[in-house]
Enzyme design. Structure first.
Site, PDB file in Angstrom:
ATOM      1  N   GLY A   1       0.818  -1.201   0.000  1.00  0.00           N
ATOM      2  CA  GLY A   1       0.000   0.000   0.000  1.00  0.00           C
ATOM      3  C   GLY A   1       0.851   1.250   0.000  1.00  0.00           C
TER       4      GLY A   1
ATOM      5  N   GLY B   1       1.042   5.475   1.338  1.00  0.00           N
ATOM      6  CA  GLY B   1       0.546   6.508   2.235  1.00  0.00           C
ATOM      7  C   GLY B   1       1.079   7.858   1.803  1.00  0.00           C
TER       8      GLY B   1
ATOM      9  N   GLY C   1       5.023   7.508   2.340  1.00  0.00           N
ATOM     10  CA  GLY C   1       5.842   6.391   1.917  1.00  0.00           C
ATOM     11  C   GLY C   1       5.040   5.232   1.367  1.00  0.00           C
TER      12      GLY C   1
ATOM     13  N   VAL D   1       4.578   0.936   1.411  1.00  0.00           N
ATOM     14  CA  VAL D   1       4.791  -0.230   2.269  1.00  0.00           C
ATOM     15  C   VAL D   1       4.952  -1.472   1.394  1.00  0.00           C
ATOM     16  CG1 VAL D   1       3.893  -1.597   4.179  1.00  0.00           C
ATOM     17  CG2 VAL D   1       3.412   0.846   4.078  1.00  0.00           C
TER      18      VAL D   1
ATOM     19  N   LYS E   1       8.230  -0.119   5.439  1.00  0.00           N
ATOM     20  CA  LYS E   1       7.736   1.170   4.944  1.00  0.00           C
ATOM     21  C   LYS E   1       8.924   2.004   4.469  1.00  0.00           C
ATOM     22  CE  LYS E   1       4.838   5.092   6.215  1.00  0.00           C
ATOM     23  NZ  LYS E   1       4.028   5.718   7.276  1.00  0.00           N
TER      24      LYS E   1
ATOM     25  N   ASP F   1      -4.584  11.044  12.361  1.00  0.00           N
ATOM     26  CA  ASP F   1      -5.073  10.519  11.079  1.00  0.00           C
ATOM     27  C   ASP F   1      -5.744   9.164  11.268  1.00  0.00           C
ATOM     28  OD1 ASP F   1      -5.583  10.678   8.378  1.00  0.00           O
ATOM     29  OD2 ASP F   1      -3.665   9.841   7.768  1.00  0.00           O
TER      30      ASP F   1
END
Length: 818
Positions: A540, A542, A545, A547, A560, A654
C-alpha cells in the site's frame, strides 16, 4: 498373554498366510489349521481392538510410569494415569495423547492424586472405580447397574454404556476445568478452575450458566461453595422476553463457542473469522487464575509451537472486580497487575509476605497487624511504608475529603484500627486489614501508606526480592569456587567473557544510533532490499511512503520506505521511531526496526495478515456484526493507550480505516504514527497545520485554534459510524467527485427518525443486537460533536462501548449549521 500387541498377531498371521501359499499341495490340512488358528486368536484380536475403542467390564489400569492408557480409536485422546508432581504421583485423567504437552482436559471431582500401584477398574455396579494401592476406594463415577462396556471417544468424551446400549455416564456431563468441541453445558451447569497450576482440586473460580440464561464468571468460597458476585457476564438473560434468554452453552465441532438462546438465536463467544485456518485442536479452559480462554494447537505441529490463544475473558481481570466481596483476582492483601496475554500476575507488596509461599496468587500476611490493645505501638512509635500506583479500592471505613497527604498519614497513624491509608487527589481512604481487590494502576496517581512499627529499623520487603538477592550471593560464591578450581577453567572463562563482550559491542553498534533514542534493530539498506526482494511486493501507499512485504529470517514483515525528498518525510521518520519504540499495546502495530543508511529512511513493522479495516468493511461481502464490534472496541483501546497511558502523550491525527490494520485473528491494530504530534504530559494542546484525511478531520483543524486529543476522538467517531454501517464517510466516484449523503449527517438523521434498520441496511445480525447497535450509534454521535468539550475521552468511549456506563442521549452534532 501369548501376543502382547495387535502387531504381533498380524505378523504371525502374515507368516502363516505365506506358509499357507507355499504349502498349496496340502489344501485340506491347511484349511483345518487355518480355522483352528482363527478360533484361537480371535479373542486376542477383539481384545486388541478394545484397547483402542471399547473397554469391557472388569478391565483395569494400574498407575505406573510406563502404564498404557485406554486410547480413542484415532489415538488422539487417552484415558488413564497421567504423571503429575513427580514420578510417584498420578492423576486419573483424559489428555491429548498426540501432542508433546499431553494436555489434561478432564479429571475426577476434587482431582485426587494417587501413588504408584493405584488402580482404576470398569465395574458393573460402580462404573469407574478408583482405588489406592491398599484397595481403598478413592473415587467412583457413581452407583450404576447393568454396565456393558465403555468407550474413549475421539471427541475426548469417556462414555459408559449399559446393556441396552444407552449411555449411563459420560465425562462431558462432569467437566473439570475444560470444555471440548461437541460438548454442551445446560442451564445450572458449572465448570471449576483448578486451585493452582499443580493442584487439581477445585479452585476459587467458576464458570456458570445460570438458570436465567446468563453465563457468568465468579469467585467462590472454597470451603462452603458460596458464589460471590460475578466479575464477567454475557448478559444473555432477558427478563422482559424469556425466549431471548440463554438455554445452552455449546462448543461446536468447528471450534466456535456460543450461547444458544431459547428462541434458537445465538450469542457468540468465539468471534466469527477469528479461528485459525487449518487442522487444529480446540479447547476452552477456566484457568486457575480465573481467566476463561479458548486455545488452539496444530494437530501436526512442524515446530515447537504450543497452545495459542483465540480469545480470553475478561480482558483485564485485575480491573473486573467491583465490590468488597471476596479478595479479588488475587488473595487478600495481594496486588494484581496484568502481564503478557492478559494473564494476572499477583505479588505481595512491601510489608507483606505470602501465607503459602508455594502459591503466589494466594493471601499475603502483614508483618505488622494494627490493634487497639494496651502496650501495642501507637502514634510516634509507628511509621509508613510508602507504595506508589497500588490501590485497594474497597472496604474503607473512613473517607476524608478534602484533606492533605500529611493529615491523611497523621490520621491513620493515630488510629489503632487503620492499617493502610490511600491518598489521591486531596482525598484519603482509611482501611482495615485484610485488604481486598488490590491492583496496580499507573493512571490514578495514587499512594498507599502501609503502617509498621519503627522498632523494625528496616521494614520487611517483598520476600521475592530477598530470595533474588540470596540467589545472587549464592551465584557469587559458586562462581568464586569454580574460578579457583583450575587455571585452565580460568582461561576458558576469560576467553568466554572476551567473546561475549565482543558480541555485545557489535550488537550495540548494530542497534544504537546517536540520533535516535531506541533499542530497535537497525538494518542496513542492503538487508532490506534483500528482505523485500528488491521492493517488489507492494502492500500500500501513504502520504509519506510506500509499504512493501518482506521476509527477515523466517518472519514476514512490512517495510515502509519513506519518501526522502521532502522535509516532512524526515520529520515523520524521527517521530515514528521515537514514538512507536516507546509504545507497546496489543492494539498497536509493533515497530521492529529501522534503517537510516545515507538518505534512505525505512521502518520495519510486524506484518498484519488480514490487511486494512477499509478492505474488511468496504469489500464485496459485509462482515459479521460481532467482529465489527470487537474491532471498534480494540481500536478504541489502542487510541486510549496513546492518549492516556504513554509516557509521552500521542495524538495520532489521522485515524481512518486505512490506518487500522487487522492481525491474523482480526484484532484491530492502529498503524501509521507519521502524523502524530507528541505532547509532554504537562502540555495538553499543540498548534500545527491541518493534518488528517478528508471526512475524518475535526472542525477545530479549520479554525486555526489549538487542537487536543479530541481531534482523534472525532476521527474515531467517524470510524465507528463506518464500522456500524459498513459505509464510507465520504462517497467518491473514480474522478474523485463526492456523491451521496455525508455519513455523520445520515447517521444523525437515522437516529432522529429511529430508522436504525436503514442505517445498517437491514443487517440482521446488527438488528438482532439492537440494544448494542443503538448504544454504538449514540457513542459515535457523541464523538463527532462539533464542540470538542462535548466529546468523551477515549477511556469514557471504552466504558460506553463495553456497557459499563450508560450512554446518554446525544445532542445534534453540528448545531451551528442547523
Amino acid at each position: 498373554m501369548l501376543f502382547k500387541t495387535r502387531r504381533d498377531i498380524i505378523i504371525f498371521i502374515f507368516i502363516f498366510i505365506v506358509l499357507k501359499s507355499y504349502s498349496f499341495y496340502c489344501f485340506t490340512m491347511q484349511r483345518v489349521t487355518y480355522l483352528i488358528l482363527l478360533t484361537i486368536f480371535l479373542p486376542f484380536l477383539v481384545s486388541a481392538q478394545q484397547t483402542n475403542v471399547s473397554v469391557r467390564v472388569g478391565a483395569s489400569l494400574t498407575a505406573a510410569p510406563d502404564a498404557r492408557p485406554w486410547l480413542s480409536s484415532s489415538g488422539e485422546f487417552a484415558f488413564g494415569f497421567h504423571p503429575v508432581q513427580g514420578d510417584d504421583r498420578f492423576l486419573l485423567s483424559i489428555w491429548y495423547d498426540k501432542i508433546p504437552e499431553k494436555t489434561i482436559v478432564w479429571y475426577p471431582e476434587g482431582g485426587p492424586i494417587v501413588s504408584t500401584g493405584s488402580n482404576v477398574e470398569l465395574t458393573s455396579g460402580s462404573g469407574l472405580l478408583l482405588s489406592d494401592p491398599q484397595g481403598r476406594r478413592v473415587w467412583t463415577s457413581g452407583p450404576v447397574s447393568g454396565v456393558a462396556y465403555a468407550v474413549m471417544n475421539d471427541t475426548g468424551n469417556f462414555v459408559i454404556f449399559g446393556n441396552d446400549s444407552g449411555k449411563i455416564w459420560e465425562s462431558f456431563n462432569h467437566p473439570a476445568d475444560t470444555m471440548l468441541p461437541t460438548q454442551v453445558m445446560e442451564r445450572n451447569g458449572v465448570v471449576y478452575s483448578k486451585m493452582s497450576k499443580g493442584n487439581f482440586s477445585r479452585g476459587r473460580f467458576q464458570l456458570r450458566l445460570l438458570q436465567d440464561g446468563n453465563l457468568v464468571l465468579n469467585t467462590r468460597d472454597v470451603a462452603s461453595g458460596y458464589a460471590y458476585t460475578n466479575y464477567y457476564a454475557t448478559k444473555t438473560n432477558d427478563p422482559a422476553n424469556e425466549s431471548n434468554s440463554g438455554e445452552q452453552l455449546l462448543f461446536d465441532s468447528i471450534g466456535y463457542l456460543y450461547i444458544l438462546r431459547r428462541n434458537g438465536k445465538r450469542f457468540d463467544l468465539t468471534p466469527k473469522q477469528e479461528l485459525p485456518f487449518g487442522d487444529y485442536y480446540h479447547r476452552v479452559t477456566l484457568d486457575f487464575d480465573g481467566v476463561f480462554t479458548q486455545y488452539y494447537h496444530p494437530k501436526d505441529p512442524t515446530d515447537n509451537s504450543g497452545w495459542g490463544t483465540v480469545w480470553s475473558y475478561p480482558e483485564n481481570i485485575c480491573l473486573s472486580f467491583h465490590g468488597s466481596e471476596d479478595s479479588g483476582a488475587c488473595g487478600f492483601n495481594n496486588v494484581c497487575s496484568l502481564s503478557h496475554g492478559n494473564r494476572p500476575k499477583c505479588a505481595c507488596p512491601k510489608g507483606f509476605s505470602l501465607v503459602d509461599p508455594t502459591n503466589p496468587y494466594g493471601d499475603c500476611k502483614p508483618y505488622f497487624f494494627p490493634n487497639c490493645q494496651e502496650g501495642g505501638p501507637k502514634g510516634d512509635a509507628l511509621d509508613f511504608i510508602e507504595l506508589f500506583d497500588i490501590d485497594w479500592p474497597y472496604a474503607d471505613y473512613v473517607i476524608m475529603n478534602p484533606t492533605s497527604e500529611a493529615d491523611c498519614k497523621s490520621s491513620c497513624l493515630n488510629d489503632c484500627f487503620c492499617g493502610v491509608a490511600i491518598y489521591r487527589g486531596n482525598k484519603c481512604w482509611k482501611k482495615k486489614l485484610p485488604l481486598s481487590n488490590g491492583k496496580v494502576d499507573y493512571l490514578l496517581g495514587v499512594k498507599a501508606f502501609v503502617k509498621y512499627p519503627k522498632s523494625d529499623i528496616n521494614p520487611p520487603g517483598n520476600p521475592h526480592i530477598s530470595r533474588a538477592k540470596n540467589n545472587r550471593q549464592s551465584l557469587i560464591i559458586v562462581g568464586s569456587t569454580l574460578l579457583g578450581t583450575s587455571v585452565f577453567v580460568n582461561l576458558l572463562l576469560i576467553l568466554a567473557i572476551c567473546a561475549g563482550m565482543f558480541l555485545i559491542y557489535h550488537k550495540k553498534i548494530r542497534k544504537l544510533d546517536p540520533g535516535i533514542e531506541t533499542n530497535l534493530v537497525r538494518f542496513t539498506y542492503k538487508e532490506l532490499v534483500q528482505a523485500t526482494n528488491g521492493f517488489k511486493d507492494e502492500l500500500g501507499k501513504g502520504a509519506f511512503g510506500i509499504v512493501y512485504k518482506g521476509v527477515i529470517r523466517t518472519n514476514t514483515v512490512a517495510v515502509k520506505k519513506l519518501y526522502h525528498m521532502v522535509q516532512d518525510g524526515e520529520k515523520e521518520f524521527r517521530t515514528e521511531v521515537n514514538a512507536i519504540a516507546r509504545t507497546h499495546h496489543k492494539n498497536l502495530v509493533q515497530l521492529l526496526g529501522f534503517c537510516d543508511d545515507g538518505e534512505q529512511r525505512l521502518l520495519v513493522y510486524e506484518y498484519m495478515s488480514n490487511g486494512t479495516l477499509a478492505s474488511f468493511l468496504f469489500g464485496d461481502m459485509r462482515p459479521g456484526w460481532n467482529p465489527r464490534c470487537n474491532i471498534a472496541l480494540g481500536a478504541a483501546k489502542g487510541l486510549s493507550y496513546l492518549h492516556e497511558e504513554c509516557s509521552t502523550q500521542i495524538i495520532h491525527c489521522d485515524i481512518k480505516p486505512q490506518n487500522i490494520l487487522l492481525d491474523e485473528y482480526y484484532n484491530a491494530r492502529i498503524s501509521d504514527f507519521g502524523l502524530a504530534k507528541l505532547l509532554s504530559m504537562n502540555q495538553s494542546r499543540t498548534n500545527t497545520g491541518i493534518r488528517g484525511t478528508k471526512g475524518y478531520v475535526a472542525p477545530e483543524w479549520f479554525r486555526n485554534t489549538p487542537v487536543t486529543v479530541m481531534v482523534d476522538v472525532y476521527s474515531f467517531g467517524v470510524l465507528l459510524l463506518e464500522i456500524i454501517s459498513c459505509r464510507k464517510s465520504v462517497m467518491e466516484n473514480e474522478s474523485g467527485d463526492e456523491y451521496g449523503a455525508i455519513l455523520t449527517d445520515w447517521a444523525w438523521d437515522c437516529y432522529q427518525e429511529k430508522r436504525l434498520d436503514v442505517f445498517v441496511e437491514n443487517d440482521s445480525e446488527a438488528l438482532d443486537d439492537v440494544k448494542k447497535l443503538r448504544s454504538f450509534l449514540m457513542v459515535g454521535l457523541w464523538c463527532v460533536q462539533e464542540k470538542p468539550s462535548l466529546r468523551p475521552t477515549m477511556r469514557k468511549v471504552i466504558q460506553m462501548l463495553e456497557g459499563v456506563v450508560e450512554v446518554n442521549e446525544p445532542p445534534c452534532p453540528f448545531p451551528f449549521i442547523m
